[in-house]
Design a protein around this motif. Structure first.
Motif, PDB file in Angstrom:
ATOM      1  N   LEU A 161       8.068 -25.994 -19.525  1.00 37.44           N
ATOM      2  CA  LEU A 161       8.512 -26.865 -18.431  1.00 37.44           C
ATOM      3  C   LEU A 161       7.501 -26.847 -17.277  1.00 37.44           C
ATOM      4  CD1 LEU A 161      12.337 -26.065 -18.395  1.00 37.44           C
ATOM      5  CD2 LEU A 161      11.278 -28.267 -18.932  1.00 37.44           C
ATOM      6  N   LEU A 162       6.964 -25.658 -16.989  1.00 39.55           N
ATOM      7  CA  LEU A 162       5.972 -25.557 -15.907  1.00 39.55           C
ATOM      8  C   LEU A 162       4.715 -26.354 -16.243  1.00 39.55           C
ATOM      9  CD1 LEU A 162       6.330 -21.765 -15.048  1.00 39.55           C
ATOM     10  CD2 LEU A 162       6.669 -23.628 -13.439  1.00 39.55           C
ATOM     11  N   ARG A 163       4.296 -26.251 -17.516  1.00 39.55           N
ATOM     12  CA  ARG A 163       3.084 -26.960 -17.925  1.00 39.55           C
ATOM     13  C   ARG A 163       3.299 -28.474 -17.862  1.00 39.55           C
ATOM     14  NH1 ARG A 163       1.908 -24.291 -22.355  1.00 39.55           N
ATOM     15  NH2 ARG A 163       3.181 -25.580 -23.696  1.00 39.55           N
TER      16      ARG A 163
ATOM     17  N   LYS B  23       3.103 -29.565 -14.375  1.00 39.70           N
ATOM     18  CA  LYS B  23       1.723 -29.552 -13.895  1.00 39.70           C
ATOM     19  C   LYS B  23       0.990 -30.807 -14.365  1.00 39.70           C
ATOM     20  CE  LYS B  23      -0.433 -25.292 -14.077  1.00 39.70           C
ATOM     21  NZ  LYS B  23      -1.409 -24.366 -14.647  1.00 39.70           N
TER      22      LYS B  23
END
Lengths: 113, 227
Positions: free
Chosen positions: A51-53, A56
């Motif tokens: 999810l973070l990637r 980003k």
């Protein structure tokens, strides 16, 4: 690590995008959906680096909201760029899945599962 | 929108609902991720809240932190950290300035208070010697920076240790405290009355220190608003 989870790693971004495309979800919901679909050998925590990637890359956006029942949840939505990325991943997967299926089906008769 | 401060507060409260084992696992990870101070604070707290809510929901279904985040919390945390956005340079800079104002503010207030109390007992020298002062300010700021970085490093290194050897940290902390205090006394003693002098009465010292602390608070609030 099992062969299956090794294989899944490369396409997990696409799977997560596909779930979010259908509806806005929060983390726990997302991992539950993936498990229901049968992708049950990724540990639940694996979705957070993904999810973070994706955030980003600006493919999804997350918004932190308190739900009526109390818990504070971050809800994820697909962006326009995310939709394009998912379409691209879909076509790439199609190009890969068909020949791999054809190839492997011809060779596995009574192989171990 | 919820502020970062509110998220931290909420995290502290909700953590109490975890079972002992899950709390241990989660808190270690929280300490480890927070000790990476170059990461965006906002993103860090949002992620920690997500993970906590996930764990609480899983706990209801009888899952443990290890089931959810895996058997190697450090490796998992590193994987997450690698994808986290960094704090904006501007916010890092503002945070540095805020710290400097805060340290200097307390220094100037301490000077004012000490001179103020002494002035009732005996006449005091209320001059500021520029060279001596510059040396002292440089030493204090440098030691603060070194101290903070060392502390963060220790926290980062020991986050997942089973038995945290607090006495070792206490001894190292105590010894370095004495050394730093000695350094300051040395500077105060050997760099006495160097450079041009300006009059700086103790009341003015208290006032200036107070203003510096206010300024530091103001920057902190400004920083939070733009994070």
């Amino acid at each position: 690590m099992s062969v299956r989870s090794e294989l899944l790693k490369g396409i997990l971004d696409g799977c997560v995008l596909a779930v979010i495309e259908k509806e806005t979800v929060y983390g726990y919901e997302l991992s539950a959906k993936l498990q229901q679909l049968g992708l049950d050998d990724v540990s639940e925590g694996t979705i957070y680096p993904v999810l973070l990637r994706l955030q980003k890359n600006n493919w999804i956006t997350g918004e932190m909201r308190a739900s009526e029942s109390g818990p504070r949840r971050k809800y994820y939505t697909l962006t326009e760029e995310g939709k394009e990325a998912l379409a691209f991943i879909r076509s790439e997967w199609g190009k890969l899945a068909m020949p791999v299926n054809a190839l492997l089906k011809g060779e596995t008769d009574g192989g171990d599962d | 929108m919820v502020t970062t401060k509110e998220l931290i507060q909420e995290n502290n409260e909700k953590r109490e609902q975890l079972t002992e084992e899950n709390e241990q696992y989660y808190t270690n990870m929280l300490v480890y991720i927070r000790s990476k101070f170059l990461l965006s604070e906002r993103a860090t707290e949002e992620l920690l809240m997500e993970m906590l809510e996930h764990l609480l929901e899983g706990q209801k279904d009888g899952k443990s932190a290890e089931n959810i985040f895996g058997g190697d919390p450090r490796a998992y945390a590193d994987e997450v950290i690698a994808q986290m956005p960094k704090e904006k340079k501007k916010n890092q800079l503002l945070f540095g300035i805020q710290l400097i104002f805060s340290v200097l503010g307390w220094m100037v207030i301490a000077r004012g208070a000490i001179l103020g109390v002494l002035s009732f007992i005996k006449p005091v020298d209320e001059h500021l010697y520029l060279a001596s002062t510059a040396a002292m300010v440089a030493a204090v700021l440098m030691m603060t920076a070194v101290g903070v970085l060392l502390l963060i490093n220790v926290v980062n290194k020991t986050a997942f240790e089973e038995k945290k050897s607090t006495w070792k940290v206490a001894i190292v902390g105590g010894v370095s405290g004495v050394l730093v205090f000695g350094l300051f006394m040395g500077i105060a003693f050997f760099f006495k009355e160097r450079g041009p002098a300006i009059e700086f009465p103790w009341v003015a010292s208290l006032l200036v220190g107070f203003v510096m602390l206010l300024l530091s608070q103001w920057i902190a609030r400004k920083n939070e608003a733009t994070a």
